[in-house]
Design a protein around this motif. Structure first.
Motif, mmCIF file in Angstrom:
data_model
loop_
_atom_site.group_PDB
_atom_site.id
_atom_site.type_symbol
_atom_site.label_atom_id
_atom_site.label_comp_id
_atom_site.label_asym_id
_atom_site.label_seq_id
_atom_site.Cartn_x
_atom_site.Cartn_y
_atom_site.Cartn_z
ATOM 1 N N LEU A 62 15.541 56.756 -9.208
ATOM 2 C CA LEU A 62 16.023 55.401 -8.962
ATOM 3 C C LEU A 62 15.058 54.615 -8.089
ATOM 4 C CD1 LEU A 62 18.307 53.418 -9.419
ATOM 5 C CD2 LEU A 62 19.421 54.326 -7.391
ATOM 6 N N ALA A 63 14.459 55.243 -7.103
ATOM 7 C CA ALA A 63 13.523 54.556 -6.211
ATOM 8 C C ALA A 63 12.295 54.083 -6.980
ATOM 9 C CB ALA A 63 13.112 55.466 -5.064
ATOM 10 N N LYS A 64 11.792 54.935 -7.853
ATOM 11 C CA LYS A 64 10.609 54.579 -8.638
ATOM 12 C C LYS A 64 10.917 53.413 -9.578
ATOM 13 C CE LYS A 64 6.901 56.832 -11.166
ATOM 14 N NZ LYS A 64 6.407 58.100 -11.708
ATOM 15 N N ALA A 65 12.089 53.436 -10.185
ATOM 16 C CA ALA A 65 12.490 52.341 -11.068
ATOM 17 C C ALA A 65 12.631 51.041 -10.288
ATOM 18 C CB ALA A 65 13.797 52.683 -11.773
ATOM 19 N N SER A 66 13.197 51.125 -9.110
ATOM 20 C CA SER A 66 13.363 49.945 -8.263
ATOM 21 C C SER A 66 12.014 49.372 -7.852
ATOM 22 C CB SER A 66 14.184 50.306 -7.024
ATOM 23 O OG SER A 66 14.297 49.216 -6.162
ATOM 24 N N ILE A 67 11.087 50.227 -7.502
ATOM 25 C CA ILE A 67 9.746 49.789 -7.115
ATOM 26 C C ILE A 67 9.043 49.131 -8.303
ATOM 27 C CG2 ILE A 67 7.446 50.615 -6.465
ATOM 28 C CD1 ILE A 67 8.895 52.665 -4.651
ATOM 29 N N THR A 68 9.212 49.683 -9.494
ATOM 30 C CA THR A 68 8.609 49.103 -10.698
ATOM 31 C C THR A 68 9.140 47.690 -10.930
ATOM 32 O OG1 THR A 68 8.375 51.289 -11.695
ATOM 33 C CG2 THR A 68 8.313 49.400 -13.190
ATOM 34 N N ILE A 69 10.435 47.506 -10.763
ATOM 35 C CA ILE A 69 11.047 46.187 -10.943
ATOM 36 C C ILE A 69 10.535 45.215 -9.891
ATOM 37 C CG2 ILE A 69 13.237 44.933 -10.861
ATOM 38 C CD1 ILE A 69 14.506 47.525 -12.068
ATOM 39 N N GLN A 70 10.435 45.662 -8.651
ATOM 40 C CA GLN A 70 9.951 44.790 -7.579
ATOM 41 C C GLN A 70 8.494 44.401 -7.785
ATOM 42 O OE1 GLN A 70 10.828 46.866 -3.960
ATOM 43 N NE2 GLN A 70 12.999 46.350 -4.021
ATOM 44 N N LYS A 71 7.669 45.330 -8.245
ATOM 45 C CA LYS A 71 6.260 45.021 -8.523
ATOM 46 C C LYS A 71 6.156 43.941 -9.592
ATOM 47 C CE LYS A 71 3.869 49.355 -7.485
ATOM 48 N NZ LYS A 71 3.122 50.479 -8.083
ATOM 49 N N ALA A 72 6.971 44.077 -10.640
ATOM 50 C CA ALA A 72 6.948 43.102 -11.724
ATOM 51 C C ALA A 72 7.394 41.729 -11.219
ATOM 52 C CB ALA A 72 7.847 43.563 -12.868
ATOM 53 N N GLU A 73 8.416 41.697 -10.372
ATOM 54 C CA GLU A 73 8.882 40.423 -9.816
ATOM 55 C C GLU A 73 7.800 39.763 -8.971
ATOM 56 O OE1 GLU A 73 12.502 41.113 -7.678
ATOM 57 O OE2 GLU A 73 13.634 41.537 -9.508
ATOM 58 N N MET A 74 7.135 40.543 -8.141
ATOM 59 C CA MET A 74 6.085 39.984 -7.284
ATOM 60 C C MET A 74 4.909 39.480 -8.113
ATOM 61 S SD MET A 74 7.116 40.037 -4.197
ATOM 62 C CE MET A 74 5.631 39.758 -3.297
ATOM 63 N N LYS A 75 4.534 40.228 -9.131
ATOM 64 C CA LYS A 75 3.427 39.821 -9.991
ATOM 65 C C LYS A 75 3.781 38.538 -10.732
ATOM 66 C CE LYS A 75 -0.544 41.150 -11.820
ATOM 67 N NZ LYS A 75 -1.747 41.307 -11.055
ATOM 68 N N MET A 76 5.022 38.430 -11.195
ATOM 69 C CA MET A 76 5.448 37.227 -11.891
ATOM 70 C C MET A 76 5.452 36.023 -10.941
ATOM 71 S SD MET A 76 6.200 35.773 -14.609
ATOM 72 C CE MET A 76 7.026 36.535 -15.946
ATOM 73 N N LYS A 77 5.907 36.212 -9.716
ATOM 74 C CA LYS A 77 5.884 35.133 -8.725
ATOM 75 C C LYS A 77 4.455 34.674 -8.461
ATOM 76 C CE LYS A 77 10.134 36.299 -6.298
ATOM 77 N NZ LYS A 77 10.728 36.777 -5.045
ATOM 78 N N MET A 78 3.536 35.628 -8.369
ATOM 79 C CA MET A 78 2.144 35.272 -8.132
ATOM 80 C C MET A 78 1.581 34.465 -9.307
ATOM 81 S SD MET A 78 -1.277 37.568 -7.681
ATOM 82 C CE MET A 78 -1.335 37.846 -9.436
ATOM 83 N N MET A 79 1.880 34.898 -10.530
ATOM 84 C CA MET A 79 1.383 34.185 -11.703
ATOM 85 C C MET A 79 1.987 32.784 -11.789
ATOM 86 S SD MET A 79 -0.950 35.966 -13.009
ATOM 87 C CE MET A 79 -1.250 34.957 -14.428
ATOM 88 N N LEU A 80 3.242 32.635 -11.404
ATOM 89 C CA LEU A 80 3.856 31.307 -11.395
ATOM 90 C C LEU A 80 3.191 30.397 -10.372
ATOM 91 C CD1 LEU A 80 7.643 32.155 -11.828
ATOM 92 C CD2 LEU A 80 6.152 30.982 -13.443
ATOM 93 N N GLU A 81 2.830 30.952 -9.232
ATOM 94 C CA GLU A 81 2.138 30.156 -8.213
ATOM 95 C C GLU A 81 0.748 29.745 -8.691
ATOM 96 O OE1 GLU A 81 3.056 28.765 -5.316
ATOM 97 O OE2 GLU A 81 5.071 29.432 -5.822
ATOM 98 N N VAL A 82 0.057 30.636 -9.367
ATOM 99 C CA VAL A 82 -1.258 30.300 -9.924
ATOM 100 C C VAL A 82 -1.100 29.184 -10.952
ATOM 101 C CG1 VAL A 82 -3.162 31.164 -11.359
ATOM 102 C CG2 VAL A 82 -2.309 32.539 -9.469
#
Length: 98
Positions: A62-82
């Motif tokens: 569960l922790a690994k899945a949660s981290i994967t989801i959080q990484k994707a959210e952060m990457k998407m936020k960064m791309m939206l800012e770009v």
């Protein structure tokens, strides 16, 4: 004196090799942007799979899945800012008078 000349020649050779490698490895903005978009897409797909696994109860870690989801959210936020910065820069260019 011969030793100094040899060292100087070796430094010059290394400098020319480094310049050639930089020229071969140069990426332009569009290449970097494409690479980042592909990476973001891959992370989003992994996050969707992790979310589906959590919902279905098939998740192993569960922790690994949660981290994967959080990484994707952060990457998407960064791309939206770009994207937002690029749009703002484009709007500023449109405002400039020639």
């Amino acid at each position: 004196m011969a030793f100094i000349n040899k060292v100087d020649n070796n430094l010059n050779n290394l400098t020319s090799i480094n310049k050639q490698q930089k020229n071969n490895n140069e990426l332009n903005f569009s290449d970097v942007l494409k690479k980042e978009l592909n990476e973001t897409n891959n992370l989003m797909q992994k996050a969707e799979k992790a979310s589906a696994d959590i919902a279905s109860g098939e998740v192993q870690d569960l922790a690994k899945a949660s981290i994967t989801i959080q990484k994707a959210e952060m990457k998407m936020k960064m791309m939206l800012e770009v994207r937002n910065k690029a749009i703002n820069a484009y709007k500023e260019l449109l405002k400039t008078q020639i």
